[in-house]
Design a protein around this motif. Structure first.
Motif, short mmCIF file in Angstrom:
data_model
loop_
_atom_site.label_atom_id
_atom_site.label_comp_id
_atom_site.label_asym_id
_atom_site.label_seq_id
_atom_site.Cartn_x
_atom_site.Cartn_y
_atom_site.Cartn_z
N ASN B 26 0.84 -1.20 0.00
CA ASN B 26 0.00 0.00 0.00
C ASN B 26 0.87 1.25 0.00
N TRP B 27 0.53 2.15 -0.86
CA TRP B 27 1.28 3.40 -0.99
C TRP B 27 0.81 4.36 0.09
N ILE B 28 1.72 4.84 0.94
CA ILE B 28 1.27 5.75 2.00
C ILE B 28 1.89 7.14 1.93
N GLN B 29 2.97 7.28 1.20
CA GLN B 29 3.57 8.60 1.04
C GLN B 29 4.46 8.54 -0.20
N ASN B 30 4.75 9.68 -0.75
CA ASN B 30 5.61 9.80 -1.92
C ASN B 30 6.37 8.52 -2.31
N SER B 31 7.37 8.15 -1.54
CA SER B 31 8.15 6.96 -1.90
C SER B 31 8.14 5.94 -0.76
N VAL B 32 7.01 5.89 -0.05
CA VAL B 32 6.89 5.01 1.12
C VAL B 32 5.67 4.09 0.97
N PHE B 33 5.91 2.82 1.23
CA PHE B 33 4.86 1.80 1.12
C PHE B 33 4.84 0.96 2.38
N GLU B 34 3.68 0.36 2.66
CA GLU B 34 3.62 -0.55 3.80
C GLU B 34 2.65 -1.67 3.47
N GLY B 35 2.73 -2.74 4.23
CA GLY B 35 1.75 -3.80 4.05
C GLY B 35 2.21 -5.16 4.48
N GLU B 36 1.26 -6.07 4.54
CA GLU B 36 1.52 -7.48 4.80
C GLU B 36 2.03 -8.12 3.52
N ILE B 37 3.08 -8.88 3.63
CA ILE B 37 3.62 -9.54 2.45
C ILE B 37 4.35 -10.80 2.91
N THR B 38 4.36 -11.82 2.10
CA THR B 38 5.11 -13.03 2.46
C THR B 38 6.57 -12.85 2.05
N GLU B 39 7.43 -13.65 2.64
CA GLU B 39 8.86 -13.62 2.30
C GLU B 39 9.05 -13.87 0.80
N VAL B 40 8.28 -14.79 0.26
CA VAL B 40 8.37 -15.15 -1.16
C VAL B 40 7.98 -13.97 -2.06
N LYS B 41 6.87 -13.34 -1.71
CA LYS B 41 6.41 -12.20 -2.51
C LYS B 41 7.38 -11.02 -2.41
N LEU B 42 7.98 -10.84 -1.24
CA LEU B 42 8.94 -9.76 -1.07
C LEU B 42 10.17 -10.01 -1.95
N LYS B 43 10.62 -11.26 -1.99
CA LYS B 43 11.76 -11.61 -2.86
C LYS B 43 11.42 -11.32 -4.32
N GLU B 44 10.20 -11.64 -4.70
CA GLU B 44 9.72 -11.40 -6.06
C GLU B 44 9.77 -9.89 -6.36
N LEU B 45 9.22 -9.11 -5.43
CA LEU B 45 9.22 -7.65 -5.57
C LEU B 45 10.66 -7.14 -5.75
N LEU B 46 11.57 -7.61 -4.86
CA LEU B 46 12.94 -7.11 -4.90
C LEU B 46 13.70 -7.55 -6.15
N SER B 47 13.39 -8.74 -6.66
CA SER B 47 14.03 -9.17 -7.91
C SER B 47 13.63 -8.24 -9.04
N GLU B 48 12.34 -7.91 -9.07
CA GLU B 48 11.86 -7.00 -10.12
C GLU B 48 12.44 -5.60 -9.93
N ALA B 49 12.54 -5.19 -8.67
CA ALA B 49 13.07 -3.85 -8.37
C ALA B 49 14.52 -3.72 -8.80
N LYS B 50 15.28 -4.80 -8.62
CA LYS B 50 16.70 -4.76 -8.99
C LYS B 50 16.90 -4.55 -10.49
N LEU B 51 15.88 -4.89 -11.26
CA LEU B 51 15.96 -4.64 -12.71
C LEU B 51 15.71 -3.17 -13.03
N ILE B 52 15.07 -2.48 -12.12
CA ILE B 52 14.73 -1.06 -12.34
C ILE B 52 15.82 -0.13 -11.82
N ILE B 53 16.31 -0.41 -10.62
CA ILE B 53 17.22 0.55 -9.97
C ILE B 53 18.65 0.49 -10.51
#
Lengths: 87, 87
Positions: B26-53
């Motif tokens: 969930n987006w809560i501020q400019n560049s800040v997010f929060e929420g419930e997430i599993t370890e697996v989904k977080l890894k997925e998010l970070l793998s995708e993020a590493k392709l962007i940053i």
């Protein structure tokens, strides 16, 4: 108490806000701070912050945890707080 | 697991990063997010993020807490996530 503080404020006020937050907490990313702080000191910080921000537009979010060990931190990419030494 | 995610990345990549993070959190501020997430989904998010940053310049910080109740949130000023509905 351990806190994470993030702000999103107008460009003109960023310098003042940065200086204020660094008086109380450790700067870890652009507009993100963390550190141990007492309830009293946090109130002090927020009173001063309210004089800087525009309540209609700007926002500050504080996450409070009773103990730092309850939060695990992971950094991906560049660790920014090395900048701290130069400012 | 409950997480807070903050990023500081180059302007050109902000749109992609915002879209990616909103898929998972969930987006809560400019560049800040929060929420419930599993370890697996977080890894997925970070793998995708590493392709962007750009790992030399950009940074993502994740704070993980086993339970949301261990974190108390306080907002000063404008609550931003109402914007979420418009985007």
């Amino acid at each position: 108490m351990y806190v994470i503080l993030v702000y999103d404020i107008g460009d003109k006020k960023v310098g003042k806000m940065l200086k204020l937050c660094r008086k109380y907490l450790n700067w870890i990313q652009n507009s993100v701070f963390e550190g141990e702080i007492t309830e009293v000191k946090l109130k002090e910080l927020l009173s001063e912050a309210k004089l800087i921000i525009d309540k209609e537009k700007d926002s500050i979010i504080i996450f409070k945890s009773r103990q730092e060990k309850w939060l695990e931190k992971q950094v991906v990419g560049k660790e920014k707080n090395e900048l701290d030494n130069f400012l």
